[in-house]
Design an enzyme around this catalytic site. Structure first.
Site, short mmCIF file in Angstrom:
data_model
loop_
_atom_site.label_atom_id
_atom_site.label_comp_id
_atom_site.label_asym_id
_atom_site.label_seq_id
_atom_site.Cartn_x
_atom_site.Cartn_y
_atom_site.Cartn_z
N HIS A 1 0.85 -1.20 0.00
CA HIS A 1 0.00 0.00 0.00
C HIS A 1 0.88 1.25 0.00
O HIS A 1 1.98 1.25 0.54
CB HIS A 1 -0.92 -0.01 1.22
CG HIS A 1 -2.01 1.00 1.15
ND1 HIS A 1 -1.82 2.33 1.47
CD2 HIS A 1 -3.31 0.90 0.76
CE1 HIS A 1 -2.95 2.99 1.31
NE2 HIS A 1 -3.87 2.15 0.87
N GLU B 1 -4.00 1.74 -7.29
CA GLU B 1 -4.37 2.89 -6.48
C GLU B 1 -3.49 4.09 -6.85
O GLU B 1 -2.37 4.21 -6.33
CB GLU B 1 -4.20 2.58 -4.99
CG GLU B 1 -5.16 1.55 -4.45
CD GLU B 1 -5.21 1.60 -2.93
OE1 GLU B 1 -6.30 1.80 -2.39
OE2 GLU B 1 -4.15 1.46 -2.31
#
EC number: 5.3.1.1
Length: 246
Positions: A99, A168
């Site tokens: 992430h 993302e």
């Protein structure tokens, strides 16, 4: 046929008590979701994984748990880390790795992310490997190069049949800015091409909300979403999980 995965990443939010109360609201709101049509995943803080695994054990057939990270060693002197063996004991199904926040705040490298993803797969966990570019990289025309490097280095030696990739764009995370659905779909299509496996699950993440989920999930190369802030409200997340393609 790729089965969409709708995942909520709570990040560093919710106590154990709050997590249980959240589930009491969420689970009834998911009862009408066609179970063969999609999968719902929640990634709570590590502290809430045990109480949630116990709470949902006999209460649902369609909700799975994910960790927000996983270490590549089974045990050892790695303060604040969590091993895959610990997650196995809690019936956790997935593990988010790569992430943008640990990449940014803890300088996680693609090599480390690759080790985490391999460790997850070695212990029957499905890694959700996050990739994405910064606003500056996009403005400079570097987005595709950056993402391809993350894919090639982060997925080296990974079994693509037991993998989820989350695109993302960093500039869209928590900013309220959403990558246009067609552009997100284009990038997800490129990721699928670079991986070389048509059935790999590719999610989109970045300011996903109840008012844009239907458009996002109507895209041909987007197989789900990784939702941050919008997953913290159970009613809102239920609406996202109950998306309808346009």
């Amino acid at each position: 046929m790729r089965k969409p995965v709708i995942a909520g990443n709570w990040k560093m939010n919710m106590t154990c008590t709050e997590a249980i109360e959240y589930m009491r609201v969420l689970i009834p709101l998911l009862k009408d979701i066609p179970k063969k049509d999609r999968e719902i995943v929640i990634a709570p803080p590590f502290t809430a994984l045990y109480p949630l695994s116990e709470f949902i054990r006999d209460r649902n057939e369609y909700l799975s748990l994910s960790s927000q990270n996983v270490h590549w060693e089974d045990s050892g002197a790695y303060t604040a880390e969590v091993s895959p063996l610990m997650l196995n004991e809690l019936s956790v199904k997935c593990a988010i790795v790569g992430h943008s926040e640990p990449r940014k705040y803890f300088s996680e490298s693609d090599e480390q992310i690759n080790k985490r993803a391999k460790s997850a797969q070695d212990h029957q966990l499905i890694p959700i490997v996050c990739v994405g570019e910064t606003f500056q990289q996009r403005e400079m025309g570097e987005a595709e190069r950056v993402i391809r490097r993350q894919i090639e280095q982060g997925l080296e030696g990974i079994e693509v049949k037991r993998l989820i990739v989350a695109y993302e764009p960093i500039w869209a995370i928590g900013t309220g800015k959403t990558c246009e659905a067609n552009e997100a779909n284009r990038i997800c299509g490129l990721i699928r091409k670079w991986i070389g496996y048509e059935d790999v699950i590719i999610q989109y993440g970045g300011s996903v909300k109840s008012n844009n989920i239907d458009e996002i999930m109507s895209m041909s190369d987007i197989d789900g979403v990784l939702v941050g802030g919008a997953s913290l409200d159970p009613t809102n997340f239920a609406r996202i999980a109950n998306y309808e393609k346009i």
